[in-house]
Scaffold this motif. Sequence first.
Motif, PDB file in Angstrom:
ATOM      1  N   LEU A  31       0.838  -1.196   0.000  1.00  0.00           N
ATOM      2  CA  LEU A  31       0.000   0.000   0.000  1.00  0.00           C
ATOM      3  C   LEU A  31       0.874   1.247   0.000  1.00  0.00           C
ATOM      4  O   LEU A  31       1.858   1.327   0.726  1.00  0.00           O
ATOM      5  N   VAL A  83      -7.092   3.888   4.250  1.00  0.00           N
ATOM      6  CA  VAL A  83      -7.475   2.778   5.135  1.00  0.00           C
ATOM      7  C   VAL A  83      -7.647   3.274   6.570  1.00  0.00           C
ATOM      8  O   VAL A  83      -8.625   2.944   7.238  1.00  0.00           O
ATOM      9  N   HIS A 120     -11.204   0.478   1.726  1.00  0.00           N
ATOM     10  CA  HIS A 120     -10.892  -0.943   1.583  1.00  0.00           C
ATOM     11  C   HIS A 120     -10.256  -1.208   0.223  1.00  0.00           C
ATOM     12  O   HIS A 120     -10.612  -0.587  -0.767  1.00  0.00           O
ATOM     13  N   LYS A 160      -6.249  -7.249   1.048  1.00  0.00           N
ATOM     14  CA  LYS A 160      -6.804  -7.425   2.391  1.00  0.00           C
ATOM     15  C   LYS A 160      -5.719  -7.659   3.438  1.00  0.00           C
ATOM     16  O   LYS A 160      -5.786  -7.133   4.542  1.00  0.00           O
ATOM     17  N   GLU A 217      -4.007  -4.395   4.089  1.00  0.00           N
ATOM     18  CA  GLU A 217      -4.916  -3.529   4.821  1.00  0.00           C
ATOM     19  C   GLU A 217      -4.955  -3.932   6.311  1.00  0.00           C
ATOM     20  O   GLU A 217      -4.860  -3.082   7.192  1.00  0.00           O
ATOM     21  N   LYS A 275      -3.696  -1.615   9.529  1.00  0.00           N
ATOM     22  CA  LYS A 275      -4.598  -1.274  10.633  1.00  0.00           C
ATOM     23  C   LYS A 275      -4.023  -1.739  11.965  1.00  0.00           C
ATOM     24  O   LYS A 275      -4.073  -1.005  12.951  1.00  0.00           O
TER      25      LYS A 275
END
Length: 98
Positions: free
Chosen positions: A43, A51, A57, A62, A65, A69
């Motif tokens: 990313l 995010v 999203h 995924k 992400e 987080k």
Amino acid sequence: MRIEVAKEKVALLPVNPTVLDTLRETAKLYTTRYSTMIEGNQLKPEGIKEVIQLQGHFHDRKRDEHEVKGYYTILAQLEQYAAQNHPVTEKLFKLCMP
């Protein structure tokens, strides 16, 4: 000499709580970016901001992400502990992990 001149210029800048909060948030986003990038997270800074701040999203990212987080959450928790002068230890770090 150039460093001293730059330091003096920075010292004269108006720094208020809003500016400090913005700088702190930017630092957390970039720390998240580069620390997760070491592990292969792809990313970009804009994606990380999306995010974290906009709850965006990336269906094809995924894992990236989730990693971003988690890392950001740990940073925020550790920052709170540090603000309370609580010693940051490996045990505490492990407790912060999601």
